[in-house]
Design a protein around this motif. Structure first.
Motif, PDB file in Angstrom:
ATOM      1  N   LEU A  73       0.821  -1.206   0.000  1.00 39.99           N
ATOM      2  CA  LEU A  73       0.000   0.000   0.000  1.00 39.99           C
ATOM      3  C   LEU A  73       0.853   1.253   0.000  1.00 39.99           C
ATOM      4  CD1 LEU A  73      -2.202  -1.977   0.454  1.00 39.99           C
ATOM      5  CD2 LEU A  73      -3.050  -0.603   2.321  1.00 39.99           C
ATOM      6  N   MET A  74       0.343   2.256  -0.692  1.00 37.79           N
ATOM      7  CA  MET A  74       1.002   3.554  -0.741  1.00 37.79           C
ATOM      8  C   MET A  74       0.397   4.432   0.342  1.00 37.79           C
ATOM      9  SD  MET A  74       1.316   5.991  -4.076  1.00 37.79           S
ATOM     10  CE  MET A  74       1.663   7.754  -3.948  1.00 37.79           C
ATOM     11  N   VAL A  75       1.134   4.605   1.398  1.00 39.05           N
ATOM     12  CA  VAL A  75       0.611   5.257   2.601  1.00 39.05           C
ATOM     13  C   VAL A  75       1.254   6.627   2.809  1.00 39.05           C
ATOM     14  CG1 VAL A  75       0.334   5.013   5.085  1.00 39.05           C
ATOM     15  CG2 VAL A  75       0.352   2.981   3.635  1.00 39.05           C
ATOM     16  N   PRO A  76       0.458   7.639   3.112  1.00 38.78           N
ATOM     17  CA  PRO A  76       1.017   8.945   3.456  1.00 38.78           C
ATOM     18  C   PRO A  76       1.957   8.819   4.647  1.00 38.78           C
ATOM     19  CG  PRO A  76      -1.344   9.115   3.109  1.00 38.78           C
ATOM     20  CD  PRO A  76      -1.016   7.658   3.055  1.00 38.78           C
ATOM     21  N   ARG A  77       3.046   9.547   4.576  1.00 39.20           N
ATOM     22  CA  ARG A  77       4.086   9.396   5.581  1.00 39.20           C
ATOM     23  C   ARG A  77       3.559   9.613   6.990  1.00 39.20           C
ATOM     24  NH1 ARG A  77       9.003   8.390   5.841  1.00 39.20           N
ATOM     25  NH2 ARG A  77      10.293   8.699   4.038  1.00 39.20           N
ATOM     26  N   ALA A  78       2.632  10.530   7.109  1.00 35.87           N
ATOM     27  CA  ALA A  78       2.115  10.854   8.439  1.00 35.87           C
ATOM     28  C   ALA A  78       1.421   9.653   9.068  1.00 35.87           C
ATOM     29  CB  ALA A  78       1.147  12.028   8.337  1.00 35.87           C
ATOM     30  N   LEU A  79       0.941   8.757   8.244  1.00 33.64           N
ATOM     31  CA  LEU A  79       0.192   7.612   8.764  1.00 33.64           C
ATOM     32  C   LEU A  79       1.051   6.374   8.981  1.00 33.64           C
ATOM     33  CD1 LEU A  79      -3.165   7.785   6.795  1.00 33.64           C
ATOM     34  CD2 LEU A  79      -2.648   8.566   9.098  1.00 33.64           C
ATOM     35  N   VAL A  80       2.272   6.437   8.527  1.00 36.72           N
ATOM     36  CA  VAL A  80       3.116   5.240   8.584  1.00 36.72           C
ATOM     37  C   VAL A  80       3.228   4.651   9.992  1.00 36.72           C
ATOM     38  CG1 VAL A  80       5.484   4.414   8.297  1.00 36.72           C
ATOM     39  CG2 VAL A  80       4.415   5.769   6.503  1.00 36.72           C
ATOM     40  N   VAL A  82       1.234   4.818  12.507  1.00 40.78           N
ATOM     41  CA  VAL A  82      -0.045   4.237  12.904  1.00 40.78           C
ATOM     42  C   VAL A  82      -0.214   2.871  12.265  1.00 40.78           C
ATOM     43  CG1 VAL A  82      -2.507   4.626  13.018  1.00 40.78           C
ATOM     44  CG2 VAL A  82      -0.945   6.571  12.928  1.00 40.78           C
ATOM     45  N   VAL A  83       0.005   2.816  10.979  1.00 37.62           N
ATOM     46  CA  VAL A  83      -0.161   1.558  10.265  1.00 37.62           C
ATOM     47  C   VAL A  83       0.799   0.510  10.812  1.00 37.62           C
ATOM     48  CG1 VAL A  83      -0.010   0.447   8.022  1.00 37.62           C
ATOM     49  CG2 VAL A  83      -0.965   2.741   8.210  1.00 37.62           C
ATOM     50  N   GLU A 116      18.914  13.295   2.490  1.00 38.08           N
ATOM     51  CA  GLU A 116      17.705  13.879   1.906  1.00 38.08           C
ATOM     52  C   GLU A 116      17.407  15.218   2.554  1.00 38.08           C
ATOM     53  OE1 GLU A 116      15.340  12.482  -0.256  1.00 38.08           O
ATOM     54  OE2 GLU A 116      16.698  10.860  -0.761  1.00 38.08           O
ATOM     55  N   ARG A 119      11.986  18.046   2.384  1.00 41.43           N
ATOM     56  CA  ARG A 119      11.311  18.795   1.334  1.00 41.43           C
ATOM     57  C   ARG A 119      10.341  19.820   1.883  1.00 41.43           C
ATOM     58  NH1 ARG A 119       8.650  15.941   4.235  1.00 41.43           N
ATOM     59  NH2 ARG A 119      10.685  16.453   4.875  1.00 41.43           N
ATOM     60  N   ASP A 120      10.019  20.693   1.042  1.00 44.49           N
ATOM     61  CA  ASP A 120       9.145  21.789   1.406  1.00 44.49           C
ATOM     62  C   ASP A 120       7.833  21.298   2.002  1.00 44.49           C
ATOM     63  OD1 ASP A 120       9.304  21.949  -2.025  1.00 44.49           O
ATOM     64  OD2 ASP A 120       7.862  20.764  -0.922  1.00 44.49           O
ATOM     65  N   VAL A 122       3.785  20.639   2.462  1.00 45.60           N
ATOM     66  CA  VAL A 122       2.904  19.873   1.592  1.00 45.60           C
ATOM     67  C   VAL A 122       2.505  20.732   0.422  1.00 45.60           C
ATOM     68  CG1 VAL A 122       0.757  18.634   1.423  1.00 45.60           C
ATOM     69  CG2 VAL A 122       1.985  18.750   3.609  1.00 45.60           C
TER      70      VAL A 122
END
Lengths: 122, 122
Positions: A73-80, A82-83, A116, A119-120, A122
């Motif tokens: 699954l492609m998960v938004p980083r903020a949710l990683v 939690v998942v 890395e 990055r800017d 959102v």
DNA sequence: AAATTAAATATGACAAAGCATATCAGACCA
DNA sequence: TGGTCTGATATGCTTTGTCATATTTAATTT
């Protein structure tokens, strides 16, 4: 010093994921050949992937993962996080079913995002 | 009858994921070239991936996904629906931040496991 | 215990596809 | 009209993925 100008991505699957794949296969009592025939790959291929000699294509890995009753699954980083804890929960001693599986998911551990730039926004 | 002996995996990324990738890029106002240089790939490559001409390797896709502030996780099938709704929640209108992102995650929709026997009982 | 047999995994060589370099066609603006 | 910026195309190199074979490991028999 061997100063790689270009990091060349990974070079192999994250070790955690490789262990997870092999573990899930063995948990089912399948040999590499058995798994290979089920998923439509070759035994050589499975061997190369598990031993970290090749980085499979996305679709190849997806087939493997799905046959082993998982998904990518492609998960938004903020949710990683939690998942991740969800997953950890799911294979807690309660579920004797999955008791054998080790920590399975693509952890960041093997990737050096040290260089890395954050990055800017959102 | 076109009876595929071997399904040959996908042939391209799931359309949902391709749209998600392109959407996330455009949302940031990045061009293919810009994204390419950020992640260390080439513009040609990005083009091929987004347009579905090539299926990237796992590590390549991972780089892409991460630069776009997401991650690829290996999730047990039983948890997939939960995670999906988590993701849907996360980009609900509440969060004005991510309001623009479309449904982004690797959904099963594009894979026809129709010919595959769904026997995945552990 | 040694030999034999079989199964599981790893190793080599070739074909297919990802990926890179250079280039091209279209859109937009000065 | 020229210039720049966008995404797409053509040609080679590198790596994945396939086929055949070798090596390792385990079980069985004598």
């Amino acid at each position: 010093m061997t100063k790689h100008i270009r990091p060349l991505r990974l070079g192999a699957l994250p070790e955690g994921m490789r262990r997870a794949l092999r573990g899930a296969r063995e948990k089912r009592g399948w040999t590499q050949r058995e798994l290979a025939s089920r998923v439509g790959l070759t035994q050589t291929h499975i061997s190369g992937i598990e031993s970290g000699k090749i980085v499979p294509r996305y679709d190849t890995l997806l087939e493997l993962v799905r046959i082993l009753d998982h998904d990518l699954l492609m998960v938004p980083r903020a949710l990683v996080p939690v998942v991740q804890s969800l997953i950890r929960d799911h294979m807690q001693p309660d579920h004797k079913d999955d008791g054998e599986e080790r920590a399975l998911y693509a952890d960041d551990a093997d990737n050096e995002e040290s260089s890395e730039e954050p990055r800017d926004e959102v």
